[in-house]
Design a protein around this motif. Structure first.
Motif, PDB file in Angstrom:
ATOM      1  N   CYS A 162      46.831  50.201  27.320  1.00 27.02           N
ATOM      2  CA  CYS A 162      47.046  49.361  28.735  1.00 27.02           C
ATOM      3  C   CYS A 162      48.225  48.410  28.187  1.00 27.02           C
ATOM      4  O   CYS A 162      48.874  47.537  29.138  1.00 27.02           O
ATOM      5  N   ASP A 221      48.678  45.981  26.065  1.00 21.77           N
ATOM      6  CA  ASP A 221      48.664  44.427  25.642  1.00 21.77           C
ATOM      7  C   ASP A 221      48.806  44.604  23.845  1.00 21.77           C
ATOM      8  O   ASP A 221      49.378  43.653  23.617  1.00 21.77           O
ATOM      9  N   ALA A 225      51.421  45.647  35.805  1.00 19.48           N
ATOM     10  CA  ALA A 225      50.209  45.362  36.359  1.00 19.48           C
ATOM     11  C   ALA A 225      49.908  45.958  37.550  1.00 19.48           C
ATOM     12  O   ALA A 225      48.777  45.927  38.018  1.00 19.48           O
ATOM     13  N   ARG A 247      48.773  49.890  36.123  1.00 25.61           N
ATOM     14  CA  ARG A 247      47.417  49.951  35.480  1.00 25.61           C
ATOM     15  C   ARG A 247      46.675  48.732  35.250  1.00 25.61           C
ATOM     16  O   ARG A 247      46.956  47.776  35.373  1.00 25.61           O
ATOM     17  N   MET A 262      42.765  47.364  33.622  1.00 28.85           N
ATOM     18  CA  MET A 262      41.752  47.682  32.700  1.00 28.85           C
ATOM     19  C   MET A 262      40.584  46.724  32.539  1.00 28.85           C
ATOM     20  O   MET A 262      40.561  45.496  32.987  1.00 28.85           O
ATOM     21  N   LEU A 263      39.356  47.554  32.570  1.00 30.91           N
ATOM     22  CA  LEU A 263      38.049  46.597  32.809  1.00 30.91           C
ATOM     23  C   LEU A 263      37.788  46.459  31.215  1.00 30.91           C
ATOM     24  O   LEU A 263      37.632  47.340  30.548  1.00 30.91           O
ATOM     25  N   ALA A 264      37.767  45.259  30.753  1.00 25.96           N
ATOM     26  CA  ALA A 264      37.467  45.000  29.385  1.00 25.96           C
ATOM     27  C   ALA A 264      36.040  45.033  29.038  1.00 25.96           C
ATOM     28  O   ALA A 264      35.011  45.105  30.177  1.00 25.96           O
ATOM     29  N   ASN A 269      33.475  40.088  29.391  1.00 29.42           N
ATOM     30  CA  ASN A 269      34.201  39.318  30.158  1.00 29.42           C
ATOM     31  C   ASN A 269      33.380  37.924  30.488  1.00 29.42           C
ATOM     32  O   ASN A 269      32.565  37.831  31.220  1.00 29.42           O
ATOM     33  N   ASN A 270      33.749  37.180  29.450  1.00 28.47           N
ATOM     34  CA  ASN A 270      33.144  35.933  29.510  1.00 28.47           C
ATOM     35  C   ASN A 270      34.098  34.867  30.340  1.00 28.47           C
ATOM     36  O   ASN A 270      35.081  34.679  30.199  1.00 28.47           O
ATOM     37  N   ILE A 289      37.435  35.533  42.373  1.00 25.87           N
ATOM     38  CA  ILE A 289      37.735  36.565  41.280  1.00 25.87           C
ATOM     39  C   ILE A 289      38.221  37.833  41.823  1.00 25.87           C
ATOM     40  O   ILE A 289      39.327  38.412  41.028  1.00 25.87           O
ATOM     41  N   GLY A 316      42.641  39.933  41.223  1.00 25.15           N
ATOM     42  CA  GLY A 316      43.400  41.426  41.201  1.00 25.15           C
ATOM     43  C   GLY A 316      44.296  41.858  42.000  1.00 25.15           C
ATOM     44  O   GLY A 316      45.204  42.504  41.502  1.00 25.15           O
ATOM     45  N   GLN A 327      33.477  42.135  38.072  1.00 28.22           N
ATOM     46  CA  GLN A 327      34.719  42.533  37.213  1.00 28.22           C
ATOM     47  C   GLN A 327      35.562  43.914  37.584  1.00 28.22           C
ATOM     48  O   GLN A 327      36.623  44.091  37.785  1.00 28.22           O
ATOM     49  N   ARG A 381      37.328  43.697  40.839  1.00 26.53           N
ATOM     50  CA  ARG A 381      38.724  43.067  40.409  1.00 26.53           C
ATOM     51  C   ARG A 381      39.739  43.908  39.921  1.00 26.53           C
ATOM     52  O   ARG A 381      40.835  44.011  40.496  1.00 26.53           O
ATOM     53  N   GLN A 402      43.078  45.668  41.838  1.00 30.79           N
ATOM     54  CA  GLN A 402      44.561  45.526  41.291  1.00 30.79           C
ATOM     55  C   GLN A 402      45.512  46.874  41.613  1.00 30.79           C
ATOM     56  O   GLN A 402      46.601  47.004  41.880  1.00 30.79           O
TER      57      GLN A 402
END
Lengths: 581, 341
Positions: A48, A50, A74, A77, A79-81, A84-85, A95, A99, A145, A148, A152
Motif C-alpha cells: 500500500c 505506507d 490514494a 489504491r 486498503m482495508l486494515a 480498525n479501532n 465514515i 473514503g 470499513q 469506506r 475510495q
C-alpha cells in the motif's frame, strides 16, 4: 499492473520479508496465505506504500509507489486494515464518506455522493447511515470499513484493492458476499490482494494463491497448483486432506482433528477431570477400532464395555429384552454373519450362518453347530443384550453381568438379511431403554463359570508357535477353541495363514480368525489325553490358570525334527516323556 | 438537530451572554443602557442620554474583559477539539502536550526571580514580561514534546502522549520547587496566576493576543477533513492521502499559539479545553468541521458565563475564573459521563 520486485523488509535487523517477487495483472484476485507472523501484514503495508521496503521495489501501473504523491496514490489504491479501532462516535455515513476525501476539497460532488450510496447498499450498511459506528457489532463495523475502502477507488478500475483479513469478523453469509464482491470487482479490472485464513475460501474466490513462510514466498500459483497436502503442512504445520470438488474443480481442504490432552498442560484443574479424560480416551479408541477391548484399569474405574458402548454411541444402542434363547433361535434367519466371541486373551471371529440351537438338557447349554464350527453356549451368563447401529455396521452384542462383552453378531453388507435384523430389533427391543442406566445391578446374576482349569506341563511359547507353524505348513487339520464365561467356541479346519506380531498373534482359517492380543501373558500347557491317540491339546491359560484358548493338533506333529530347534534340552525330555505316555 | 443550527443557537447565546456580561459586575450597568451605548457606537440614538460613567466603565473596563473572555474561551475550545482529534481520544486536552505546564513554569520563574535575574528583560517588557514568558514557555515545552515524539523522523501520537506526560511531570516538579522557595507575596501571585483570571484585561492585552488567537481560529477548521481521517487511525489517514505528519505539526503549532497566548494573559483556566469539545460532540456529533467551530463558540460562551459568575457570586470580591470553571465544570462533566450511553 502491480509488480513486486525482490522486496526485502527489515526492522531492527530482523528480516520480516526476504526477496519476495510477484506480479498481479488487472482483473486478478491474489490470495495471500501464511501462518501468523509469516509476513502477510508486512507485505500488505509495503504494497500500500505506507512502508518502504529495505530492498527492492513495488510499482503500480509501471510507476514505483514512492513516486506517487500521497493524494495521487490514494485515488489508485485502497486498503482495508486488519484492525480498525475508533474511539469517536462517528456516524456510519460520515465514515464511508471519508473514503471519498481524496476526491474532493471541501464539499462532495453529486458523483461522490452517488458512489457512497451505491457502495453502502452493496455492503449492506445503508440502514446504518445515521447510526453511531461504536454502536455496531464487530461484523457490521468491518462492513462499514470495507464500504469506506471501496468508495475510495470505486470509479477507478485501474486501482489496487488490498484487503487484510476482510472476512475475519463476518458471518458466513457476508464472508461469501464480500469475497464474491471482490471477485466481481476484479472482473471489472480491479487488482485485488486479499489476506485470508480460510484456505477453502481462498481456493474458491482467488485466481492465484501466494503462500508465505517465514517471510519468504513458499509457492505461488492457481489454487489447484498450490493447494496440496505438502504445501499446507509446510506453511501452516497442520495435517490436511486435499480433494478436488467434482463440481467446481477447485481443491477442498479438510483438516484432521488435532487432539490435545488437557492434563498435559493444564495442571491447575482438579484431578476429577482425569477420569472424564480417560473415558474420553477410551471412547476415542473405541470409535476408531471396533474390536477395541477395555483393560483391567478401566474396569476398576467402574467403566464396563457395555457402558463404554452406550457412552460412545448414545443414540445408536438399543437395549433388548433378555429372552436370549428365543433370540438365538432366530439368528439363523440373518443369513451369513460374523459371529465374534471374546475373552480376556483375545477374540475369535467366525463367518457363517447360525444353525438352530440344540438344547443340551443336562448341562443347560445350547449348541449351535455345523461342519466347521461348534458353539456351546451357556445362555444363563448372558446378562444384557443390545442392538447397535453405528459406522461399523449393524450388530447384536451380548454382555455378562460385569458388562464385559461376550458375544457379538455382526451383519455383513450384502450377505446378511437386513430386513430380518430390523424385524428382530422391532420385536426384541426393550420397552424400558433406561433400565440399565438406572441401576447396573439389574443385570441378571450369572451361574458359576464353566471355564476349566489348566492341567498339564508348561512349554515355551516359541515351541508352541513352531508347532502351529508346522500344522500350517503341513496343511493338517487343527482345531481352535476360545473359551469364555459364556461358552466354548470351536472351529476346525486347515490353517490358511499365520500372523505373528509379537504381542498379537493371529491364526487364520478360511472362515475364522483367532486373535490373541496378549500372548506374552499366557502360559501354554500341553495336555495329552491317553484316550485320544491322534491328538494333542495346547491350552493357553491366563494368570488365574483358567483356559482361555485351546489348540488341538495331530499328535504326529510333535515328533517333527524342526520342533527341536526351539525346545530346550530339558523340555525335549519332558516332551518325549509325555509323548510316550 | 442539524449541526449548523446548533452553531447558530450557540452564537446567539454567546451574543446574549456577552451583552449581559457587559452590564454585570461590582458596578452594574442596566441592560438597556448597555444596548443604547452599543447602538450609539454605530452613530444612532444620540438623542438618548446615558450616564457618562456607564460609558467609561463599559468601554474601559468591561469591553476588554468580555472580549478577552471570548477570545480565551474560543482558543481553549477549538484547541481542545483539535488536540483531541489528533490524539483520537475524547479525554485529551491542550495541557497534554505541555502547553500549560510550560507556561506555568516560566510564569512562576518570572514571578519568583524577576527582581533578581530578569532585570533587563523586566525593563524592556515591563508589565508584559509575565505574559511574554508564559507564551514562550508554552511554545518551548510543546515544541520539546513534539520533537521527543519523533521516531525515525515521523511524530508518533502515542509517543507524544507519553512524552507529554513526562514533560508535564518534570515541569510540574520544577514549578513546585520554585513555589517552595518563593516568599509570601510571590506565593500569592503564583497562586492567583495558576488559578486563572480575566481580571488583568486591558485593551492592550486584547490587542496583543488578538492575532495569536484569531489565526488558529480561522485556520484550524480547515483541518477538519484530516482530523476526521485521523479518527480512522494514522495509517488509514495516510492511505486516504492525508499528510499526517504535517497535520500533526500544524495542529500542535496552532493550538500552542492559541492556548499559549490565552495562558499568557489569563493564567491557567482548566477544564474548558476538555469539557467544551466533549459537550459539543454529545450535542451534534463528532464530525470535526462542526466540532471545531462549535467548540470555539461554546468555549467563548462558557468562559463568558463563568466570568459573570466569578464576578457576581461573592461580589464585590472576584473569584478566580479557573476555580469557577472547575467547580461548575466537574459536576456537569461527571453528569455527562454517567448519562452517556
Amino acid at each position: 499492473m502491480l509488480r513486486v520486485e525482490k522486496i526485502t523488509y527489515e526492522v531492527k535487523g530482523r528480516k520480516l520479508l526476504k526477496d519476495v517477487s510477484f506480479q498481479l495483472r488487472k482483473g486478478e484476485v491474489l490470495a495471500l496465505l501464511g501462518a501468523n507472523g509469516a509476513g502477510k501484514s508486512s507485505l500488505m503495508r509495503l504494497l500500500c506504500g505506507d512502508t518502504v521496503p529495505t530492498e527492492g521495489q513495488v510499482s503500480l501501473m509501471g510507476k514505483p509507489l514512492q513516486q506517487y504523491s500521497p493524494m495521487e496514490l490514494a485515488k489508485k489504491r485502497a486498503m482495508l486494515a486488519q484492525h480498525n479501532n475508533m474511539s469517536m462516535a462517528f456516524k456510519v455515513g460520515e465514515i464511508v464518506q471519508m473514503g471519498r476525501y481524496p476526491h474532493y476539497r471541501s464539499i462532495p460532488s453529486i458523483h461522490d455522493q452517488e458512489i457512497v450510496d451505491e457502495v453502502m447498499d452493496v455492503c449492506g450498511v445503508s440502514l446504518f447511515t445515521d447510526r453511531s459506528y461504536l454502536s455496531l457489532s464487530g461484523g457490521e463495523q468491518q462492513r462499514v470499513q470495507l464500504a469506506r475502502v471501496l468508495v475510495q477507488i470505486w470509479d477507478n478500475p485501474d486501482s489496487l484493492l488490498l484487503l487484510d483479513e476482510p472476512v475475519s469478523a463476518l458471518d458466513l453469509q457476508f464472508q461469501q458476499q464480500v469475497l464474491a464482491l471482490t471477485k466481481a470487482l476484479s472482473r471489472k479490472g480491479f487488482m485485488v490482494v486479499v489476506v485470508l485464513h480460510d484456505i477453502n475460501l481462498a481456493a474458491l474466490y482467488s485466481d492465484r494463491i501466494l503462500m508465505l513462510k517465514n517471510g519468504r514466498k513458499w509457492c505461488e500459483g492457481t489454487p489447484i497448483e498450490v493447494m496440496e497436502k505438502q504445501n499446507i503442512y509446510t506453511v501452516f504445520s497442520v495435517q490436511a486432506d486435499v480433494s478436488i470438488d467434482t463440481k467446481t474443480l477447485q481443491p477442498i481442504v479438510k483438516l484432521e482433528e488435532l487432539l490435545l490432552d488437557a492434563d498435559q498442560f493444564n495442571t491447575k484443574l482438579p484431578q476429577i477431570r482425569k477420569k472424564d479424560k480417560v473415558i474420553d480416551g477410551y471412547i476415542k479408541n473405541y470409535k476408531s477400532d471396533p474390536l477395541y477391548r477395555l483393560d483391567e484399569e478401566s474396569m476398576e474405574m467402574g467403566l464396563s464395555e457395555l457402558g463404554l458402548l452406550r457412552l460412545a454411541y448414545p443414540q445408536h444402542v438399543s437395549l433388548l429384552i433378555p429372552d436370549f434363547v428365543a433370540l438365538l433361535t432366530e439368528f439363523a434367519k440373518l443369513g451369513t454373519v460374523y459371529s465374534i466371541a471374546y475373552n480376556k486373551a483375545g477374540y475369535m471371529e467366525m463367518k457363517g450362518v447360525y444353525t438352530l440351537p440344540i438344547s443340551d438338557q443336562n448341562r443347560q447349554v445350547w449348541i449351535v453347530q455345523n461342519e466347521a464350527y461348534r458353539m456351546s453356549l451357556d445362555m444363563t451368563t448372558w446378562s444384557a443384550g443390545v442392538a447397535v447401529f453405528n459406522e461399523w455396521g449393524q450388530s447384536f452384542q451380548f454382555f455378562d453381568h460385569k458388562g464385559l462383552l461376550l458375544h457379538k453378531v455382526v451383519l455383513i453388507e450384502g450377505t446378511s438379511n437386513k430386513e430380518e435384523y430390523d424385524g428382530l430389533l422391532a420385536r426384541y427391543k426393550s420397552p424400558d431403554q433406561d433400565a440399565l442406566q438406572k441401576d447396573a445391578a439389574t443385570l441378571l446374576p450369572t451361574s458359576p463359570s464353566i471355564v476349566p482349569l489348566c492341567m498339564g506341563r508348561s512349554i515355551a511359547l516359541p515351541l508352541w508357535k513352531s508347532i502351529v507353524a508346522q500344522s500350517f505348513a503341513q496343511k493338517t487339520r487343527a482345531s481352535c477353541s476360545l473359551i469364555n464365561a459364556e461358552g466354548i467356541y470351536t472351529y476346525e479346519g486347515q490353517i490358511m495363514s499365520l500372523v505373528d506380531q509379537g504381542e498379537r498373534y493371529q491364526i487364520i482359517y478360511p472362515d475364522c480368525t483367532i486373535t490373541l492380543d496378549k500372548l506374552q501373558g499366557l502360559r501354554i500347557v500341553l495336555e495329552i489325553n491317553e484316550k485320544d491317540t491322534d491328538g494333542a491339546t495346547f491350552s493357553l491359560c491366563d494368570e488365574n490358570n483358567r483356559v482361555a484358548m485351546q489348540f488341538q493338533i495331530e499328535r504326529g506333529l510333535l515328533s517333527h525334527p524342526s520342533c527341536s530347534n526351539f525346545v530346550l534340552e530339558s523340555q525335549t525330555e519332558q516332551l518325549k516323556k509325555s509323548i510316550q505316555i | 438537530m442539524k449541526q449548523h443550527t446548533i452553531i447558530w443557537i450557540l452564537s446567539i447565546g454567546l451574543l446574549l451572554t456577552m451583552i449581559i456580561a457587559l452590564g454585570v459586575g461590582a458596578f452594574s450597568i442596566p441592560v438597556q443602557d448597555v444596548l443604547i451605548l452599543l447602538i450609539q457606537k454605530f452613530g444612532l440614538m444620540h438623542d438618548v442620554q446615558v450616564d457618562e460613567i456607564y460609558n467609561d466603565v463599559l468601554y474601559i473596563v468591561r469591553f476588554p474583559r468580555v472580549l478577552l473572555g471570548v477570545l480565551v474561551g474560543a482558543a481553549l475550545g477549538i484547541s481542545g477539539a483539535a488536540i483531541q482529534g489528533i490524539f483520537r481520544n475524547p479525554l485529551a486536552e491542550p495541557g497534554l502536550i505541555g502547553i500549560s505546564a510550560g507556561a506555568s513554569l516560566f510564569a512562576v520563574l518570572i514571578i519568583a526571580f524577576e527582581t533578581v535575574l530578569f532585570v533587563g528583560l523586566s525593563q524592556l517588557l515591563g508589565y508584559y514580561l509575565l505574559a511574554f514568558a508564559a507564551f514562550v514557555g508554552a511554545g518551548l515545552t510543546s515544541f520539546l514534546v513534539y520533537q521527543l515524539s519523533k521516531k525515525q523522523g515521523i511524530p508518533r501520537v502515542t509517543t507524544m502522549l507519553l512524552a507529554g506526560i513526562a514533560i508535564n511531570a518534570f515541569a510540574g516538579a520544577l514549578t513546585g520547587l520554585i513555589t517552595y522557595i518563593a516568599d509570601e507575596q510571590q506565593l500569592r501571585t503564583i497562586t492567583f496566576w495558576m488559578l486563572g483570571s480575566l481580571g488583568g484585561a486591558t485593551w492592550d492585552n486584547v490587542i496583543a493576543i488578538f492575532p495569536f488567537i484569531l489565526i488558529p481560529l480561522f485556520i484550524l477548521p480547515f483541518f477538519s477533513k484530516p482530523l476526521n481521517a485521523f479518527a480512522l487511525g494514522e495509517t488509514q489517514a495516510d492511505l486516504l492521502g492525508m499528510r499526517t505528519d504535517l497535520v500533526k505539526r500544524w495542529v500542535v503549532v496552532l493550538s500552542t499559539m492559541a492556548v499559549g497566548a490565552s495562558v499568557a494573559v489569563s493564567g491557567i483556566i482548566g477544564f474548558v479545553g476538555l469539557l467544551v469539545p466533549h459537550t459539543v460532540r454529545l450535542l451534534g456529533g463528532v464530525e470535526h468541521r462542526y466540532v471545531l467551530i462549535a467548540s470555539a463558540v461554546f468555549g467563548a460562551l462558557i468562559l463568558t458565563l463563568a466570568d459573570i459568575i466569578s464576578r457576581v457570586l461573592v461580589a464585590p470580591i472576584e473569584l478566580p475564573i479557573g476555580v469557577v470553571t472547575a467547580l461548575l465544570g466537574t459536576p456537569v462533566f461527571l453528569y455527562i459521563l454517567m448519562t452517556e450511553e
